[in-house]
Design an enzyme around this catalytic site. Structure first.
Site, PDB file in Angstrom:
ATOM      1  N   ASP A   1       0.852  -1.191   0.000  1.00  0.00           N
ATOM      2  CA  ASP A   1       0.000   0.000   0.000  1.00  0.00           C
ATOM      3  C   ASP A   1       0.889   1.243   0.000  1.00  0.00           C
ATOM      4  OD1 ASP A   1      -2.989   0.993   0.781  1.00  0.00           O
ATOM      5  OD2 ASP A   1      -1.478   2.264   1.744  1.00  0.00           O
TER       6      ASP A   1
ATOM      7  N   HIS B   1      -7.462   9.673  -1.945  1.00  0.00           N
ATOM      8  CA  HIS B   1      -6.761   9.592  -0.661  1.00  0.00           C
ATOM      9  C   HIS B   1      -7.567  10.212   0.493  1.00  0.00           C
ATOM     10  CE1 HIS B   1      -2.362   9.245   0.896  1.00  0.00           C
ATOM     11  NE2 HIS B   1      -3.201   9.078   1.902  1.00  0.00           N
TER      12      HIS B   1
HETATM   13  P1  NAD Z   1       0.910   1.694  11.859  1.00  0.00           P
HETATM   14  O1  NAD Z   1      -0.211   1.662  12.811  1.00  0.00           O
HETATM   15  O2  NAD Z   1       1.117   0.572  10.905  1.00  0.00           O
HETATM   16  O3  NAD Z   1       2.189   1.943  12.731  1.00  0.00           O
HETATM   17  C1  NAD Z   1       3.485   1.841  12.228  1.00  0.00           C
HETATM   18  C2  NAD Z   1       4.457   1.928  13.383  1.00  0.00           C
HETATM   19  O4  NAD Z   1       4.197   0.871  14.298  1.00  0.00           O
HETATM   20  C3  NAD Z   1       5.889   1.698  12.927  1.00  0.00           C
HETATM   21  O5  NAD Z   1       6.470   2.902  12.522  1.00  0.00           O
HETATM   22  C4  NAD Z   1       6.528   1.121  14.156  1.00  0.00           C
HETATM   23  O6  NAD Z   1       6.922   2.186  14.996  1.00  0.00           O
HETATM   24  C5  NAD Z   1       5.408   0.380  14.806  1.00  0.00           C
HETATM   25  N1  NAD Z   1       5.490  -1.089  14.568  1.00  0.00           N
HETATM   26  C6  NAD Z   1       5.329  -1.754  13.400  1.00  0.00           C
HETATM   27  N2  NAD Z   1       5.452  -3.084  13.601  1.00  0.00           N
HETATM   28  C7  NAD Z   1       5.695  -3.250  14.931  1.00  0.00           C
HETATM   29  C8  NAD Z   1       5.922  -4.384  15.742  1.00  0.00           C
HETATM   30  N3  NAD Z   1       5.908  -5.623  15.255  1.00  0.00           N
HETATM   31  N4  NAD Z   1       6.142  -4.180  17.079  1.00  0.00           N
HETATM   32  C9  NAD Z   1       6.155  -2.937  17.596  1.00  0.00           C
HETATM   33  N5  NAD Z   1       5.941  -1.824  16.882  1.00  0.00           N
HETATM   34  C10 NAD Z   1       5.720  -1.981  15.553  1.00  0.00           C
HETATM   35  O7  NAD Z   1       0.803   3.087  11.074  1.00  0.00           O
HETATM   36  P2  NAD Z   1       0.785   3.579   9.577  1.00  0.00           P
HETATM   37  O8  NAD Z   1       2.075   3.316   8.909  1.00  0.00           O
HETATM   38  O9  NAD Z   1       0.325   4.958   9.611  1.00  0.00           O
HETATM   39  O10 NAD Z   1      -0.355   2.697   8.894  1.00  0.00           O
HETATM   40  C11 NAD Z   1      -0.116   1.581   8.054  1.00  0.00           C
HETATM   41  C12 NAD Z   1      -0.291   1.941   6.594  1.00  0.00           C
HETATM   42  O11 NAD Z   1      -1.591   2.508   6.365  1.00  0.00           O
HETATM   43  C13 NAD Z   1       0.654   3.052   6.110  1.00  0.00           C
HETATM   44  O12 NAD Z   1       1.974   2.624   5.970  1.00  0.00           O
HETATM   45  C14 NAD Z   1      -0.040   3.451   4.840  1.00  0.00           C
HETATM   46  O13 NAD Z   1       0.190   2.512   3.819  1.00  0.00           O
HETATM   47  C15 NAD Z   1      -1.497   3.423   5.281  1.00  0.00           C
HETATM   48  N6  NAD Z   1      -1.959   4.776   5.719  1.00  0.00           N
HETATM   49  C16 NAD Z   1      -2.940   5.366   4.998  1.00  0.00           C
HETATM   50  C17 NAD Z   1      -3.421   6.612   5.355  1.00  0.00           C
HETATM   51  C18 NAD Z   1      -4.517   7.237   4.559  1.00  0.00           C
HETATM   52  O14 NAD Z   1      -4.804   8.425   4.763  1.00  0.00           O
HETATM   53  N7  NAD Z   1      -5.147   6.497   3.677  1.00  0.00           N
HETATM   54  C19 NAD Z   1      -2.871   7.295   6.451  1.00  0.00           C
HETATM   55  C20 NAD Z   1      -1.867   6.675   7.181  1.00  0.00           C
HETATM   56  C21 NAD Z   1      -1.426   5.404   6.809  1.00  0.00           C
END
Ligand code: NAD
Length: 273
Positions: free
Chosen positions: A43, A106
Site C-alpha cells: 500500500d 486519498h
Molecule cells: P501503523 O499503525 O502501521 O504503525 C506503524 C508503526 O508501528 C511503525 O512505525 C513502528 O513504529 C510500529 N510497529 C510496526 N510493527 C511493529 C511491531 N511488530 N512491534 C512494535 N511496533 C511496531 O501506522 P501507519 O504506517 O500509519 O499505517 C499503516 C499503513 O496505512 C501506512 O503505511 C499506509 O500505507 C497506510 N496509511 C494510509 C493513510 C490514509 O490516509 N489512507 C494514512 C496513514 C497510513
C-alpha cells in the site's frame, strides 16, 4: 494467505505492507525484504514519494505481476477536471506498471467539493484498465452517501484510520451494508499511544505465545478488515506476517473491542484539504 473478495469480484490479500513514511531511499530494500518474506500486497500513495522504490522492488522480485496487489492513491491536489488521469499516469510511470490493483481517492477534501467528480474519473480509469479496482480513503458516511446517490459505481473499499482506540463502527456498519470493504490504516495506532502495552493485548499475547503487535494484527484480520502495518525493519516485517497460526478467542476479541475510546491519532477527514 487470507484473502477477501471485493464487490467487483477481485481477490485482495488481506494482509500487506504499508509504506507511509518509509523513506524513498529505503523503500526498495524494505519492499524487497517484504516480498521475500511472502508479502504480496503493498500500500503506497503518490504523496509518500516512494512509488519508484516500490516499483524497483517489484521489478527486481521476478514475482509474476498477477500474484501482486499494488495500491496507490490520488492526492487532493489532483482532484477534479483531467487531473486524476494525469496523476494515474504519473503514478504508473513511477511504479513502472501498466496498471495498479487498487486506486484510491486519498482524502475526500470536502471543502473543495471535487470528490464526486474525481470519483467519476476513477470509474473511467478503471474502465480503461489502468486500475483494476477503485475505492476511497478517509470517507465519512455522508461522503460515501454522496457517491452512492450521485454515481453508478460503489467503491470496492474505504481505507480509514482504524485501531482498538478508534474503531469507526458507524462507518464500518454503513460500508458493509453497501458491500464496501474496510481497510484499516494506522492499525497499530502509529505508535502514538501505548497500544502494545495495554493489558487486554499483552494478556492475549502471552496466552498465544505471540507479540502484542501480532495480537492487534490478528484482531483486524478476525474482524475481516484488510490491514497493512508499516515497518522498515526486517524482524518486524517477519513478525507482522506471522499471524496465520493462531486465533483470538471470542473473549479476547471482546476485550480488545471494549478498548474503543473514539481516540483518533491523525487528522479529521473533514479538515484535510
Ligand atoms: P501503523 O499503525 O502501521 O504503525 C506503524 C508503526 O508501528 C511503525 O512505525 C513502528 O513504529 C510500529 N510497529 C510496526 N510493527 C511493529 C511491531 N511488530 N512491534 C512494535 N511496533 C511496531 O501506522 P501507519 O504506517 O500509519 O499505517 C499503516 C499503513 O496505512 C501506512 O503505511 C499506509 O500505507 C497506510 N496509511 C494510509 C493513510 C490514509 O490516509 N489512507 C494514512 C496513514 C497510513
Amino acid at each position: 494467505m487470507l484473502t477477501i473478495t471485493l464487490n467487483d469480484g477481485r481477490t485482495i490479500p488481506q494482509l500487506g505492507l504499508g509504506v507511509f513514511k518509509t523513506p524513498p531511499e529505503e523503500t526498495e530494500r524494505v519492499v524487497s525484504e517484504a516480498l521475500e518474506l511472502g508479502y504480496r500486497h503493498i500500500d503506497t500513495a503518490a504523496i509518500y514519494r516512494n512509488e519508484e522504490g516500490v516499483g524497483r522492488a517489484i521489478a527486481a522480485s521476478g514475482i509474476p505481476r498477477d500474484e501482486l496487489w499494488i495500491t496507490t492513491k490520488l492526492w487532493q491536489d489532483h482532484q477534479g477536471g483531467d487531473k486524476p488521469f494525469a496523476a494515474m499516469d504519473e503514478s504508473l510511470g513511477k511504479l513502472g506498471l501498466d496498471y495498479v490493483d487498487l486506486y484510491l481517492i486519498h482524502w475526500p477534501a470536502p471543502k473543495t467539493n471535487k470528490f464526486v467528480e474525481s470519483w467519476k474519473s476513477l470509474g473511467v480509469i478503471r474502465d480503461r484498465g489502468l486500475a483494476k479496482s477503485i475505492g476511497v480513503s478517509n470517507f465519512q458516511v455522508p461522503h460515501l452517501q454522496r457517491l452512492l446517490d450521485e454515481t453508478d459505481v460503489v467503491p470496492a473499499v474505504n481505507q480509514v484510520e482504524l485501531h482498538p482506540y478508534f474503531q469507526e463502527r458507524e462507518i464500518v456498519t454503513f460500508a458493509r451494508q453497501h458491500g464496501i470493504n474496510i481497510e484499516s490504516w494506522g492499525p497499530l495506532g502509529q505508535g502514538k499511544y501505548p497500544l502494545l502495552e495495554l493489558p487486554e493485548i499483552t494478556a492475549a499475547a502471552e496466552a498465544h505465545g505471540k507479540s502484542p503487535a501480532q495480537v492487534v494484527i490478528r484482531w483486524h484480520l478476525q474482524h475481516d478488515f484488510i490491514v497493512f502495518p508499516k515497518s522498515a525493519r526486517r524482524e518486524r516485517l517477519k513478525e507482522n506476517f506471522e499471524v496465520f497460526d493462531f486465533e483470538l478467542s471470542a473473549e479476547q476479541m471482546g476485550a480488545i473491542d471494549a478498548l474503543e475510546r473514539g481516540h483518533r491519532v491523525s487528522s479529521d477527514p473533514n479538515e484535510v484539504d
